[in-house]
Design an enzyme around this catalytic site. Structure first.
Site, mmCIF file in Angstrom:
data_model
loop_
_atom_site.group_PDB
_atom_site.id
_atom_site.type_symbol
_atom_site.label_atom_id
_atom_site.label_comp_id
_atom_site.label_asym_id
_atom_site.label_seq_id
_atom_site.Cartn_x
_atom_site.Cartn_y
_atom_site.Cartn_z
ATOM 1 C CD GLU A 1 18.604 41.707 20.748
ATOM 2 O OE1 GLU A 1 19.594 42.315 20.374
ATOM 3 O OE2 GLU A 1 17.990 41.439 21.913
ATOM 4 C CB SER B 1 0.851 58.085 22.702
ATOM 5 O OG SER B 1 1.461 57.400 21.497
ATOM 6 C CG HIS C 1 8.257 52.724 30.070
ATOM 7 N ND1 HIS C 1 6.983 52.503 30.700
ATOM 8 C CD2 HIS C 1 8.059 53.714 28.933
ATOM 9 C CE1 HIS C 1 5.977 53.227 29.761
ATOM 10 N NE2 HIS C 1 6.940 53.872 28.949
ATOM 11 C CB SER C 2 9.846 51.878 25.966
ATOM 12 O OG SER C 2 10.484 53.147 26.224
HETATM 13 C C1 LIG Z 1 -0.746 62.232 29.178
HETATM 14 C C2 LIG Z 1 0.478 61.314 28.958
HETATM 15 N N1 LIG Z 1 1.494 61.895 29.946
HETATM 16 C C3 LIG Z 1 2.858 61.183 30.054
HETATM 17 C C4 LIG Z 1 2.629 60.267 29.140
HETATM 18 C C5 LIG Z 1 4.203 59.415 29.219
HETATM 19 N N2 LIG Z 1 4.076 58.091 29.534
HETATM 20 C C6 LIG Z 1 4.033 57.026 28.741
HETATM 21 S S1 LIG Z 1 3.954 55.868 29.531
HETATM 22 C C7 LIG Z 1 3.930 56.384 31.282
HETATM 23 C C8 LIG Z 1 4.114 55.733 32.355
HETATM 24 C C9 LIG Z 1 2.734 54.823 32.486
HETATM 25 O O1 LIG Z 1 2.782 53.979 33.451
HETATM 26 P P1 LIG Z 1 1.411 52.932 33.829
HETATM 27 O O2 LIG Z 1 0.259 53.539 33.504
HETATM 28 O O3 LIG Z 1 1.828 52.206 35.157
HETATM 29 O O4 LIG Z 1 1.540 51.768 32.663
HETATM 30 P P2 LIG Z 1 3.030 50.741 32.350
HETATM 31 O O5 LIG Z 1 4.167 51.401 31.583
HETATM 32 O O6 LIG Z 1 3.424 50.539 33.958
HETATM 33 O O7 LIG Z 1 2.191 49.710 31.863
HETATM 34 C C10 LIG Z 1 4.295 57.735 30.773
HETATM 35 C C11 LIG Z 1 4.509 58.605 32.206
HETATM 36 C C12 LIG Z 1 1.833 59.835 28.253
HETATM 37 N N3 LIG Z 1 2.180 58.894 27.168
HETATM 38 N N4 LIG Z 1 0.704 60.428 28.288
#
Ligand SMILES: Cc1ncc(C[n+]2csc(CCOP(=O)(O)OP(=O)(O)O)c2C)c(N)n1
Ligand SMILES: [Mg+2]
Lengths: 440, 384
Positions: free
Chosen positions: A116, A202, A331-332
């Site tokens: 929030e 990240s 997701h965020s």
């Molecule tokens: C190398 C890389 N590629 C792309 C991203 C962008 N990104 C951040 S989170 C995400 C999805 C990750 O999904 P998952 O591993 O299933 O974790 P969840 O968010 O579901 O917990 C992506 C594509 C990143 N952080 N690092």
């Protein structure tokens, strides 16, 4: 044919189990006979290729992709919080279970407030852990506090279970002067040296081979420690995941790969992420012990992690745990998941199969937790979070000097020059820089 | 991480769906709210300066930068039946909305999600191109291009050369959001063009706004060499222009003189162009200095001639980029100009760039090469 493979698969599992008991207690290095290549013997009518064993066949048949399929989901409680098989009840004390519950709900409360606050523009970004609380607390509780944690970013509950104070969570999200990471990273990139929690990064999956290296070093120390590495089912598609799995098996490392399979990687559903039976099915391909658990059952997660941890350390081998769960939040804060999934789907998990409600059912059935307890705890936990939240918001940002430190262990002449030139510049153009918001 | 930046640029939006996060809204005590401004992003460090409405390419419509990218991709999918677009989360429109509607319009065999793996995305794209089809790969953030570094540097860049021109992957274009955004910190802010500038065989292109983005992206797609197209993500929504609806191209490897001037040449690309334009006005107003502003546009192979011609005229050169100064592309420009124009220089060439540190979160206002730093550099050069 299919059946035959399944039988082989079982036999192999049993053999591994036997081997396990024989090797118990040994931490030292040894090339185990099981893994050595077979000596060459041309007299045998058996394949002699160094890369594989087994028999010759004279029928052309492809192995079906579903040789390993339908890996069962281990659980201890049903959705109503009843223990299904008493032999699997971890028999945790009331105090322990209440602690589980309070940590899971405190995490949930912290998430709501920080989510929030991002919506109100008070912090720049946030990621909630909604629906995955069981995977965090169940696994964290099964570890030794000295075990090293490599996380992805959605494992705040692990850190909370280890005792990371609310003040430090807030300090990181606010990037204020108390942030252990010195204000350099986006919110939710926590880290704690004291709590053996390696700072979040990240880029996805990079922590996976790193965790393996740490496990190898820890094995050589012979210190009765293990490493746990968390990642999402999406991150498991990265090349680094393959590297980590393969290294851990070949280098016999005491670690637990903990995959949170929450159904999505941002908008990408699992059926576009992988084929085959999920992440657990990959384990056998790497020669690794694997299990799938119900991630919304905190006891199942606890039992699986505890046993994996015990054996990883005793036998120097990696374990793969795939915890099935659901990402209830977006997701965020940068995401709006209504663009790619239905509210009904989300509601099912939120209302019908939530790890927090399941544990609460369990506690209620034992008269360990009443409506009144719930009300007063909710109130108290909210108050706790709000207090630290307000403190964190009032706090100054870290000293801008920290922009230049820790690039290298030592300050280099080049960086020193840049630091001085920034300082001179900011003196000269004071009114254009938010210096008052920062520590001096 | 956290990608996702459908809403990376608009804070506090989306009250619509508040799954599990809803319930009680935050009510904060007055003492607490007093400092909220500390948390809000500072006003953008630049003022967007739109291009004039282009007249030579037919009818135009208002588009922001992500829409102009979508428009270029739409034109390509319509005209080239072999073209495919893929990457992480592109099917639902991409985290920055650049591919919105394209899957529904052209089919899921042409616009699709890949598993989460950048080395896979680029390797796959090379293969598509080697087989003769048009590949447009999206890397979700430029910061996440490094897992694909090997595929780009050792493979894409060298395919034609090593095979004696038997095989090439010239049909490959890699798009990636690029540059600072106000709160992106280490891994959502990088400008990695210099890494790729060290790599003969690929082209690297960065637009300053929607009109350029569409024309340059279509040039990259048409170009018979593998191209990397970096999109300034802070401009996705902030930059709005009248953009031609039909397909058009803007030549690669040609810098553009945006403003003529006589005292100092200012070279930049992407977002930094808008900082430079503002600084040029400040220099004129406060110092009476006349600046020539040049958008380099293509980082590799770059337009030496246009830059050198300008420096011969002005005798001074300021180059600015967000990436760290050491080994940044400004260093390459500086050393070439020094070789070509030594006798014309009236002051040392000046670089105003990021510091030699990772890109920091809360220190971003101090880190970026903002207008005040550029302005100060001009003062120094004039008084040299
Ligand atoms: C190398 C890389 N590629 C792309 C991203 C962008 N990104 C951040 S989170 C995400 C999805 C990750 O999904 P998952 O591993 O299933 O974790 P969840 O968010 O579901 O917990 C992506 C594509 C990143 N952080 N690092
Ligand atoms: Mg996931």
């Amino acid at each position: 044919m299919n059946n035959m493979y399944r039988v082989c698969f079982h036999a192999a599992r049993q053999a591994a189990g036997l081997k396990a008991s024989r090797l118990l207690q040994h931490r030292a290095f040894r090339a185990s006979a099981m893994h050595r290549q077979q000596p060459f013997d041309s007299s045998l009518e058996k394949p002699q290729f160094p890369g594989a064993s087994a028999e010759f066949v004279d029928q052309l048949e492809f192995i079906q992709p579903n040789v390993i399929s339908g890996i069962p989901v281990y659980r201890v409680m049903d959705r109503q919080g009843n223990i299904i098989n008493p032999s699997q009840d971890p028999e945790l004390s009331k105090e322990t279970v209440l602690n589980f519950y309070q940590k899971m709900t405190l995490l949930n409360t912290m998430d709501r407030i920080l989510y929030e606050s991002q919506r109100q523009g008070r912090i720049s970004f946030y990621m909630t852990n909604y629906g995955e609380e069981g995977t965090h607390i169940g696994s964290a509780a099964a570890l030794d506090p000295s075990d090293l944690v490599f996380g992805q970013y959605r494992e705040a509950g692990v850190l909370m279970y280890r005792g990371f104070p609310l003040d430090l969570f807030m300090a990181q999200c606010y990037a204020n002067a108390d942030d252990l990471g010195k204000g350099r990273q986006m919110p939710v990139h926590y880290g704690s040296k004291d709590l053996n929690f390696v700072t979040i990064s990240s880029p996805l999956a990079t922590q996976i081979p790193q965790a393996v290296g740490s496990a190898y070093a820890i094995k050589r120390e012979n210190a009765n420690r293990a490493v746990i590495c968390y990642f999402g089912e999406g991150a498991a598609s990265e090349g680094d995941a393959h590297a980590g799995f393969n290294f851990s098996a070949t280098l016999e490392c005491p670690l637990i790969f903990f995959c949170r399979n929450n159904g999505y990687a941002i908008s990408t559903p699992t059926n576009e992420q992988y084929r085959g039976d999920g992440i657990a099915a990959r384990g056998p391909g790497y020669g690794m012990m694997s299990i799938r658990v119900d991630g919304n059952d905190v006891f199942a997660v606890y039992n699986a992690t505890k046993e994996a941890r015990r054996r990883a350390v005793a036998e120097n081998q990696p374990f793969l745990i795939e915890a099935m769960t659901y990402r209830i939040g977006h997701h965020s804060t940068s995401d709006d998941s209504s663009a790619y999934r239905s509210v009904d789907e989300v509601n099912y998990w939120d209302k019908q199969d939530h790890p927090i409600s399941r544990l609460r059912h369990y506690m209620t059935a034992r008269n360990w937790w009443s409506e009144d307890d719930e009300r007063s705890w909710r109130k108290q936990s909210r108050k706790m979070v709000m207090e630290v939240f307000e403190r964190a918001e009032r706090r100054l940002k870290p000293n801008p000097e920290l922009l230049f430190t820790d690039v290298y262990q030592e300050m280099t002449p080049n960086l020193n020059k840049q630091r001085e030139s920034l300082w001179r510049h900011v003196q000269q153009y004071k009114e254009h820089y938010p210096v008052d918001l920062y520590d001096k | 991480m956290m990608a996702a930046a459908a809403r990376f640029l608009i804070r506090g939006a989306n009250p619509k769906l508040s799954i599990s996060g809803g319930g009680t809204l935050l009510k904060l005590s007055p003492s607490c709210s007093s400092r909220t401004k500390t948390q809000r992003r500072h006003a953008a460090h630049f003022t967007y300066h739109p291009d004039p409405v282009p007249t030579q390419y037919g009818p135009t419509t208002k588009m922001n930068l992500f829409q102009s990218v979508t428009s270029a991709l739409d034109n390509t999918l319509a005209s080239d039946p072999t073209a495919v677009i893929f990457g992480e989360d592109v099917a639902f429109g991409g985290v920055f909305r650049c591919t919105v509607g394209l899957r529904d319009k052209y089919g899921k065999d042409r616009v699709f999600n890949t598993p989460l793996c950048e080395q896979g995305i680029v390797g796959f794209g090379i293969g598509v191109a080697v087989a003769g089809a048009t590949a447009i790969a999206e890397i979700q953030f430029a910061d996440y291009i490094y897992p694909a570094f090997d595929q780009i540097v050792n493979e894409a860049a060298k395919y034609r050369y090593r095979s004696g021109n038997l095989f090439d992957c010239g049909n490959l274009t890699i798009r990636a959001p690029w540059g600072c955004v106000g709160h992106g910190s280490l891994y959502h802010s990088q400008s990695p063009e210099a890494f790729f500038a060290h790599c003969p065989g690929i082209k690297v292109v960065i637009p300053r706004g929607p009109v350029q983005a569409k024309g340059l992206l279509l040039s990259c797609i048409a170009d018979q060499n593998p191209c990397i197209f970096f999109e300034p993500k802070i401009l996705y929504r902030a930059a709005v222009e009248q953009v031609p609806v039909e397909s058009y191209t803007i030549p690669l490897s040609q810098a553009e003189v945006l403003q003529e001037g006589s005292d100092i040449t200012m070279v930049a690309w992407g977002t930094q162009i808008h900082v430079m334009r503002e600084v040029a006005n400040m220099a004129q107003e406060k110092l009476g200095v006349s600046c020539e502003v040049i958008d380099l546009q293509t980082i590799l192979p770059w337009d030496v001639e246009t830059i050198c011609k300008s420096v011969v005229k002005t005798g001074r050169l300021l180059i600015s980029h967000e990436a760290p100064i050491t080994g940044g592309f400004a260093a390459e420009i500086s050393s070439t100009v020094q070789e070509e124009c030594f006798l014309n220089l009236e002051a040392p060439i000046s670089r105003v760039c990021g510091y030699d540190t990772p890109f920091p979160h809360i220190f971003e206002p101090f880190y970026i090469p903002d207008k005040w730093k550029c302005f100060e550099a001009i003062k120094k050069m004039i008084n040299y």
